[in-house]
Design a protein around this motif. Structure first.
Motif, PDB file in Angstrom:
ATOM      1  N   ILE A   1       0.836  -1.199   0.000  1.00 15.32           N
ATOM      2  CA  ILE A   1       0.000   0.000   0.000  1.00 15.32           C
ATOM      3  C   ILE A   1       0.872   1.251   0.000  1.00 15.32           C
ATOM      4  CG2 ILE A   1      -0.308   0.044   2.515  1.00 15.32           C
ATOM      5  CD1 ILE A   1      -2.907   1.076  -0.150  1.00 15.32           C
ATOM      6  N   ARG A   2       2.008   1.203   0.652  1.00 14.40           N
ATOM      7  CA  ARG A   2       2.934   2.341   0.672  1.00 14.40           C
ATOM      8  C   ARG A   2       3.453   2.638  -0.732  1.00 14.40           C
ATOM      9  NH1 ARG A   2       7.317   2.261   5.173  1.00 14.40           N
ATOM     10  NH2 ARG A   2       5.478   2.942   6.288  1.00 14.40           N
ATOM     11  N   THR A   3       3.792   1.591  -1.482  1.00 19.85           N
ATOM     12  CA  THR A   3       4.293   1.757  -2.845  1.00 19.85           C
ATOM     13  C   THR A   3       3.190   2.284  -3.760  1.00 19.85           C
ATOM     14  OG1 THR A   3       5.876  -0.031  -2.502  1.00 19.85           O
ATOM     15  CG2 THR A   3       5.395   0.568  -4.781  1.00 19.85           C
ATOM     16  N   VAL A   4       1.983   1.747  -3.613  1.00 26.34           N
ATOM     17  CA  VAL A   4       0.846   2.202  -4.419  1.00 26.34           C
ATOM     18  C   VAL A   4       0.582   3.683  -4.153  1.00 26.34           C
ATOM     19  CG1 VAL A   4      -1.652   1.957  -4.740  1.00 26.34           C
ATOM     20  CG2 VAL A   4      -0.204  -0.073  -4.606  1.00 26.34           C
ATOM     21  N   TYR A   5       0.585   4.060  -2.893  1.00 22.84           N
ATOM     22  CA  TYR A   5       0.380   5.458  -2.516  1.00 22.84           C
ATOM     23  C   TYR A   5       1.453   6.347  -3.158  1.00 22.84           C
ATOM     24  CZ  TYR A   5       0.206   9.589   0.518  1.00 22.84           C
ATOM     25  OH  TYR A   5       0.149  10.870   1.004  1.00 22.84           O
ATOM     26  N   SER A   6       2.694   5.903  -3.119  1.00 19.73           N
ATOM     27  CA  SER A   6       3.792   6.655  -3.719  1.00 19.73           C
ATOM     28  C   SER A   6       3.610   6.807  -5.228  1.00 19.73           C
ATOM     29  CB  SER A   6       5.114   5.957  -3.409  1.00 19.73           C
ATOM     30  OG  SER A   6       6.175   6.621  -4.017  1.00 19.73           O
ATOM     31  N   PHE A   7       3.222   5.734  -5.917  1.00 22.16           N
ATOM     32  CA  PHE A   7       2.963   5.795  -7.365  1.00 22.16           C
ATOM     33  C   PHE A   7       1.894   6.837  -7.677  1.00 22.16           C
ATOM     34  CE2 PHE A   7       4.085   1.044  -8.164  1.00 22.16           C
ATOM     35  CZ  PHE A   7       5.418   1.358  -8.322  1.00 22.16           C
ATOM     36  N   LEU A   8       0.820   6.802  -6.909  1.00 20.80           N
ATOM     37  CA  LEU A   8      -0.299   7.701  -7.177  1.00 20.80           C
ATOM     38  C   LEU A   8       0.046   9.151  -6.858  1.00 20.80           C
ATOM     39  CD1 LEU A   8      -3.069   5.285  -6.047  1.00 20.80           C
ATOM     40  CD2 LEU A   8      -2.891   6.320  -8.312  1.00 20.80           C
ATOM     41  N   LEU A   9       0.818   9.376  -5.808  1.00 18.08           N
ATOM     42  CA  LEU A   9       1.266  10.746  -5.513  1.00 18.08           C
ATOM     43  C   LEU A   9       2.115  11.290  -6.657  1.00 18.08           C
ATOM     44  CD1 LEU A   9       2.366  11.000  -1.766  1.00 18.08           C
ATOM     45  CD2 LEU A   9       0.523  12.214  -2.909  1.00 18.08           C
ATOM     46  N   THR A  10       3.017  10.466  -7.149  1.00 16.86           N
ATOM     47  CA  THR A  10       3.873  10.870  -8.270  1.00 16.86           C
ATOM     48  C   THR A  10       3.034  11.167  -9.504  1.00 16.86           C
ATOM     49  OG1 THR A  10       5.694   9.541  -7.405  1.00 16.86           O
ATOM     50  CG2 THR A  10       5.801  10.157  -9.739  1.00 16.86           C
ATOM     51  N   ASN A  11       2.074  10.306  -9.783  1.00 15.46           N
ATOM     52  CA  ASN A  11       1.207  10.510 -10.940  1.00 15.46           C
ATOM     53  C   ASN A  11       0.406  11.798 -10.794  1.00 15.46           C
ATOM     54  OD1 ASN A  11      -1.647   9.984 -12.330  1.00 15.46           O
ATOM     55  ND2 ASN A  11      -0.047   8.874 -13.451  1.00 15.46           N
ATOM     56  N   GLU A  12      -0.111  12.052  -9.602  1.00 11.93           N
ATOM     57  CA  GLU A  12      -0.882  13.270  -9.361  1.00 11.93           C
ATOM     58  C   GLU A  12      -0.013  14.512  -9.568  1.00 11.93           C
ATOM     59  OE1 GLU A  12      -4.021  14.413  -6.001  1.00 11.93           O
ATOM     60  OE2 GLU A  12      -1.972  14.342  -5.241  1.00 11.93           O
ATOM     61  N   LYS A  13       1.219  14.476  -9.074  1.00 11.51           N
ATOM     62  CA  LYS A  13       2.126  15.612  -9.246  1.00 11.51           C
ATOM     63  C   LYS A  13       2.440  15.836 -10.715  1.00 11.51           C
ATOM     64  CE  LYS A  13       4.205  15.252  -4.705  1.00 11.51           C
ATOM     65  NZ  LYS A  13       5.357  14.826  -3.915  1.00 11.51           N
ATOM     66  N   GLN A  14       2.628  14.755 -11.477  1.00  3.91           N
ATOM     67  CA  GLN A  14       2.890  14.883 -12.919  1.00  3.91           C
ATOM     68  C   GLN A  14       1.691  15.483 -13.631  1.00  3.91           C
ATOM     69  OE1 GLN A  14       3.943  10.871 -13.940  1.00  3.91           O
ATOM     70  NE2 GLN A  14       6.118  11.199 -13.523  1.00  3.91           N
ATOM     71  N   ARG A  15       0.492  15.115 -13.219  1.00  2.00           N
ATOM     72  CA  ARG A  15      -0.721  15.680 -13.824  1.00  2.00           C
ATOM     73  C   ARG A  15      -0.809  17.174 -13.564  1.00  2.00           C
ATOM     74  NH1 ARG A  15      -4.615  11.940 -15.388  1.00  2.00           N
ATOM     75  NH2 ARG A  15      -4.184   9.832 -14.718  1.00  2.00           N
ATOM     76  N   VAL A  16      -0.482  17.592 -12.344  1.00  5.41           N
ATOM     77  CA  VAL A  16      -0.535  19.003 -11.992  1.00  5.41           C
ATOM     78  C   VAL A  16       0.491  19.781 -12.806  1.00  5.41           C
ATOM     79  CG1 VAL A  16      -0.072  20.653 -10.135  1.00  5.41           C
ATOM     80  CG2 VAL A  16      -1.465  18.635  -9.688  1.00  5.41           C
ATOM     81  N   VAL A  17       1.705  19.241 -12.913  1.00  3.66           N
ATOM     82  CA  VAL A  17       2.760  19.915 -13.668  1.00  3.66           C
ATOM     83  C   VAL A  17       2.388  20.003 -15.139  1.00  3.66           C
ATOM     84  CG1 VAL A  17       5.141  19.691 -14.487  1.00  3.66           C
ATOM     85  CG2 VAL A  17       4.615  19.383 -12.071  1.00  3.66           C
ATOM     86  N   SER A  18       1.914  18.910 -15.726  1.00  4.16           N
ATOM     87  CA  SER A  18       1.603  18.924 -17.158  1.00  4.16           C
ATOM     88  C   SER A  18       0.380  19.779 -17.460  1.00  4.16           C
ATOM     89  CB  SER A  18       1.411  17.504 -17.694  1.00  4.16           C
ATOM     90  OG  SER A  18       0.265  16.911 -17.142  1.00  4.16           O
ATOM     91  N   SER A  19      -0.579  19.848 -16.572  1.00  5.28           N
ATOM     92  CA  SER A  19      -1.743  20.690 -16.836  1.00  5.28           C
ATOM     93  C   SER A  19      -1.394  22.163 -16.675  1.00  5.28           C
ATOM     94  CB  SER A  19      -2.908  20.326 -15.921  1.00  5.28           C
ATOM     95  OG  SER A  19      -2.634  20.693 -14.582  1.00  5.28           O
TER      96      SER A  19
END
Length: 157
Positions: A90-108
């Motif tokens: 669950i820690r790794t999944v959370y980390s993946f999703l945080l990274t993905n969310e940050k990439q979405r914010v940066v790209s948008s």
């Protein structure tokens, strides 16, 4: 012994939890609080197992619960995680999703508008790219690094 009604209510809330308008961190904190509350109420029920099978099963259930409540914009990430063998923690999944969310914010935030100055009519190429001289002032009389000719600077190209 924990109150059965409290445990029931926590399981019910976990079954219906979703991200909604929350960011990944807020959603994770919300679901983690429910997991922690449930664990504290049922601390004495899972003490018989010492081989780790129940803990592994509980961890997998947390991953599934967390992924099920995600908003649809995370479908691709969720599918990628579910295809991993073995299923990540669950820690790794959370980390993946945080990274993905940050990439979405940066790209948008970095998408260019068609009204941007660089896309308007009449803008010259020189106004889009600022003039930069990479040579130090004391080497101005020397051969330039850009084209290897004396007196030529990068702004001439």
């Amino acid at each position: 012994m924990a109150d059965g009604v409290q445990i029931f209510e926590l399981h019910k809330e976990l079954a219906h939890i979703s991200q909604g308008p929350l960011d990944i961190a807020s959603y994770f904190n919300k679901i983690k609080q429910l997991w922690d509350d449930l664990a504290s109420l049922s601390a004495n029920t899972n003490t018989a197992c010492t081989c780790g099978v129940i803990k592994k099963s509980n961890d997998e259930q947390k991953v599934f619960q967390f992924l099920m409540g995600l908003n649809d914009i995370y479908i691709q990430v969720r599918n990628n995680i579910l295809m991993m063998k073995p299923l990540p923690s669950i820690r790794t999944v959370y980390s993946f999703l945080l990274t993905n969310e940050k990439q979405r914010v940066v790209s948008s935030g970095s998408q260019f508008s068609t009204q941007s100055a660089s896309f308007q009519d009449g803008v010259s190429r020189h106004s889009v790219f600022p003039k930069v001289n990479f040579d130090s002032p004391r080497t101005l009389s020397l051969v330039r690094k850009y084209c290897k000719k004396p007196g030529h600077t990068i702004d001439k190209y």
